[in-house]
Design an enzyme around this catalytic site. Structure first.
Site, PDB file in Angstrom:
ATOM      1  N   ASP A 159      10.864 -16.744  11.723  1.00 45.01           N
ATOM      2  CA  ASP A 159      12.175 -17.379  11.714  1.00 45.01           C
ATOM      3  C   ASP A 159      11.994 -18.897  11.610  1.00 45.01           C
ATOM      4  OD1 ASP A 159      13.537 -14.963  12.090  1.00 45.01           O
ATOM      5  OD2 ASP A 159      13.540 -15.156  14.275  1.00 45.01           O
ATOM      6  N   SER A 197       0.821  -1.194   0.000  1.00 42.17           N
ATOM      7  CA  SER A 197       0.000   0.000   0.000  1.00 42.17           C
ATOM      8  C   SER A 197       0.859   1.249   0.000  1.00 42.17           C
ATOM      9  CB  SER A 197      -0.923   0.059   1.228  1.00 42.17           C
ATOM     10  OG  SER A 197      -1.607  -1.151   1.393  1.00 42.17           O
ATOM     11  N   PRO A 246      16.395 -10.772  14.374  1.00 39.27           N
ATOM     12  CA  PRO A 246      15.674 -11.479  13.313  1.00 39.27           C
ATOM     13  C   PRO A 246      16.648 -12.276  12.448  1.00 39.27           C
ATOM     14  CG  PRO A 246      14.987  -9.183  13.444  1.00 39.27           C
ATOM     15  CD  PRO A 246      16.190  -9.315  14.304  1.00 39.27           C
ATOM     16  N   ASP A 275      10.468  -8.236   9.665  1.00 31.13           N
ATOM     17  CA  ASP A 275      10.682  -9.675   9.755  1.00 31.13           C
ATOM     18  C   ASP A 275       9.903 -10.245  10.935  1.00 31.13           C
ATOM     19  OD1 ASP A 275      11.570 -12.266   9.720  1.00 31.13           O
ATOM     20  OD2 ASP A 275      13.685 -11.757   9.529  1.00 31.13           O
TER      21      ASP A 275
END
Length: 769
Positions: free
Chosen positions: A331, A252, A440, A328
């Site tokens: 994992d 968006s 992350p 993120d």
């Protein structure tokens, strides 16, 4: 004989007419009643549900709980089948509607066990929020009970609608997790495969940071020059002709400017969320009017059928909008052979019978076996903080600062929240479920290194309020500072060209009106592709006599994704073809492992451009004597294939390749895609394409701005809310297509509802004495 043939023909026509009459009769009986009165034990006071000429649900209630009932009723009347698909999509229950053909989708969804998670999430909600979902569900089911016949989709599938449960609203939010984050889940696995299959040098080369950056603080990621690594000759020799999917950027745009840059001193907000465009559209025009004595709280915007919240909108004091955050949030962990796991059986209902799906679970998340090794997925959607109703608190915020505070613990897929208020303030905040783990991962790691902070939601969410530029912008690329980036990670950021173009437009003016914001939403200038345009011209001008018509088209491309531009088509499709040709050696190998570069296709531009400019010998695809010959052949193959796709033959004028034709917008009902004869009844008319992926005016064949909102809080009367379709999912409803014409003609549709033309009044049910 002739009479017999005529008899058969006339009989067939009569039978067809009779079937059509029966079909339309059934459709008519399934139309909802939009005016009248009813009583319910789910409301505490009189509630009115009105509709204007667009079908906007205008709700007048004494309290928010009663308003949730009326909104559920409206959603149930106009969009129940859409809601049903949302919950079934998340739960893995589509096969009960569509048969065994939907089993692969259901098995994919059952990996996440969202039905179980929705039930658990509902029980964890506060009593107030549980009551809100129960009341909303009562409204939905009361609307279903008033229909003489279920909607035509159930007639076609020969099924019956099942009642809406409170936890189904949680499933609707999980469905958005799948839409917004689902494609990114295997990104770490792909990156790991790049390193393992091709070596660290090639992996680093493919994953170079983008030069197109537009963080709010102006910080940039350090880009270290990468030399092009040699490609193993065996990869070139084994490469197959392959097409790498160019996925649409589910994301968006939004931006805002402070009151110092507007005429009336009120901040101005723009928001257009990019999603797949179908019939019916995803959003639902909603206005909730809460009366408390002489006080009126008016919340205007769009809701998601399936949930009681106004997702994007304004309350007269604060306006808010979202773009997908792409931080993120997933994992993968490699399990040791000694790691304990369990097996669970998921039962998937079919139209007849059931199907058993075996799922392996670990303490970190569901398990996937790859090359004999077990990997566990830790995804934020699996955490108990993934879903809640805190988004509804935005409806009562009076200032930007208050909006930031109430939205910090919101349980939705992480978004870029941009807010503006009537006092002229603006802010951005990463809003939604973010894990508190500190590092992350970009590749799987051993489960022994699992970060226990995965179990908690992050509290240190980044934000910015009233920046020095007096402007805020987001477009799915990195918004956080370069210093914050390692903390929150890259979950599949957009390239950044679109965000940079929005930033550029915002910096070109010091005073903005509604029309200026709308012009940015519709900006289809090909800023990103300019260098590709110049490079393609260089390639073709080497054989100017052969490519005379092509060169003319490129020189008159108008530098935009305009409907009549042939040159834009040639440039855009040439770049796509080069991606396929140059990365086919890698994609061929990855495809054998059920992986694809399509997961990082949006980030591949730096490596692609470097190959184009440096032309390293070890990357020259087999069968080409030189890079010049290769570059020309890719163009010829692309042009011929595209011409055949559009016209059915390779010869002919390039005028057949106008971008408006190649990128024609087709907003279709899911059923017409499978049963084309229904297209004339169910689909919106096709429209010449306008816009593309790497510019603010995002539009593909079945993808684009799912709404266009522009508003200044406190000046809603001049606000804009344009949607690509109508309110109702019923093809005989007068609201089925209302609004689509304004959308495709780039015209304004007012944010505020018009004069009501229908009203249903709900009274509290009198207890039996």
């Amino acid at each position: 004989m002739l009479k017999a043939i005529k008899f058969v023909i006339y009989s067939a026509i009569l039978l067809a007419l009779l079937a059509t009459a029966v079909f339309y009769g059934a459709l008519t009986l399934s139309l909802p009643t939009l005016s009248g009165s009813a009583s319910s034990n789910s409301v505490s006071d009189t509630v009115h549900l009105q509709r204007d000429e667009l079908g906007t649900a205008i709700i007048i209630a004494e309290n928010r709980l009663d308003a949730s009932y009326a909104l559920g009723y409206a959603h149930g009347q106009d969009r129940f089948f859409q809601m049903d698909l949302l919950r079934r999509n998340a739960a893995g229950e589509l096969s009960a509607l569509f048969g065994e053909a939907a089993l692969p989708i259901d098995e994919n969804r059952r990996f996440h066990q969202f039905r179980k998670r929705s039930e658990a999430a509902f029980k964890q909600l506060s009593k107030e929020d549980q009551l809100s979902l129960e009341t909303y569900a009562n409204g939905v089911n009361d609307a279903l009970a008033q229909l003489s016949l279920p909607s035509f989709e159930y007639l076609v599938t020969q099924t019956q609608p099942l009642p809406w449960k409170p936890e189904d609203s949680v499933l609707a939010i999980f469905s958005m997790y799948l839409d917004l984050q689902g494609r990114s889940l295997e990104r770490d696995l792909l990156i790991d495969a790049l390193h393992n299959n091709f070596g660290d040098e090639i992996a680093r080369f493919i994953l170079q940071p983008s030069p197109f950056q537009a963080a709010l603080d102006g910080s940039t990621t350090t880009i270290k020059p990468q030399s092009v690594p040699d490609l193993n000759p065996s990869l070139l020799a084994n490469a197959q002709q392959i097409t790498i999917e160019k996925p649409q950027a589910v994301g968006s745009n939004n931006w805002a400017v402070r009151g110092s840059l507007t005429r009336n001193g009120k901040a101005m907000l723009s928001d257009d969320m990019h999603l797949g465009l179908n019939v019916p559209i995803i959003w639902y025009r909603t206005q909730i009017n809460l009366l408390s004595g002489d006080d009126l709280t008016q919340i205007t915007g769009v809701s998601l059928p399936g949930a009681p919240a106004v997702v994007v909108g304004t309350n007269g004091h604060v306006a808010w909008g979202f773009t997908n955050g792409y931080m993120d949030t997933a994992d993968w962990y490699l399990l040791s052979p000694k790691e304990k796991t369990t097996l669970e059986t998921e039962t998937i209902p079919l139209k007849e019978g059931e199907h058993k799906y075996l799922l392996e679970q670990s303490q970190y998340g569901p398990v996937k076996v790859i090359n004999g090794l077990k990997y566990a997925l830790s995804w934020v959607a699996h955490r108990d903080y993934a879903v809640n109703l805190n988004l509804m608190k935005l409806e009562q915020a009076k200032t930007v600062q208050e909006a930031l505070g109430v939205s910090k613990n919101t349980g939705i897929p992480v978004q870029n929240l941009v807010v503006a208020d009537s006092a002229g303030n603006i802010a951005w905040q990463a809003t939604g479920a973010l894990p508190d783990r500190r590092k992350p991962l970009s590749r799987p790691e051993a489960s022994s290194r699992f970060d226990q902070r995965w179990w908690q939601q992050a509290k240190d969410v980044p934000f910015s309020m009233n920046p020095k530029t007096d402007r805020i912008w987001t477009g799915n690329s990195r918004v956080v500072s370069a210093k914050q980036d390692p903390r929150f990670g890259n979950g599949g950021y957009a390239l950044g060209a679109r965000s940079a173009q929005i930033k550029q437009r915002l910096m070109e003016k010091d005073l903005f009106d509604i029309e200026d914001f709308y012009a940015i939403q519709l900006d289809n200038e090909a800023v990103f592709l300019k260098r590709w345009h110049a490079r393609l011209l260089e390639v073709l001008e080497q054989d100017a006599g052969v490519f005379q018509e092509d060169i003319v088209a490129l020189n008159s491309w108008n530098n935009c994704a305009c409907a009549d531009s042939v040159g834009y088509t040639l440039v855009r499709k040439y770049r796509d073809a080069l991606i396929d040709a140059l990365f086919a050696p890698l994609e061929t190998k990855l495809e054998s492992q059920q992986l694809s570069l399509s997961l990082i296709e949006r980030q591949i531009e730096p490596a692609l451009w470097q190959l184009m400019m440096e032309q390293p010998p070890t990357w020259l695809p087999a069968g080409h004597e030189s890079w010049n010959a290769f570059l020309k052949q890719v163009y010829l193959d692309m042009r011929d294939a595209l011409m055949i796709e559009i016209t059915g033959h390779a010869d002919g004028s390039l005028q057949a390749l106008k971008w408006g034709e190649v990128n024609q917008l087709k907003v279709q009902h899911p059923f017409s895609k499978q049963i084309p004869i229904l297209g004339g009844i169910l689909d919106m008319p096709p429209v010449a394409g306008f816009g593309d992926r790497f510019m603010p005016a995002v539009q593909g064949r079945t993808f684009g701005a799912s709404q266009r909102l522009i508003v200044q809080p406190g000046d809603e009367v001049n606000g804009v809310l344009t949607l690509p379709g109508g309110q109702s999912g019923h093809p005989l409803s007068p609201f089925y297509r209302e609004g689509f014409e304004n959308y495709v003609n780039n015209a304004f549709t007012p944010l505020l509802p018009g004069t009501p033309i229908h009203q249903i009044s709900f009274q509290p049910q009198t207890p039996i004495q």
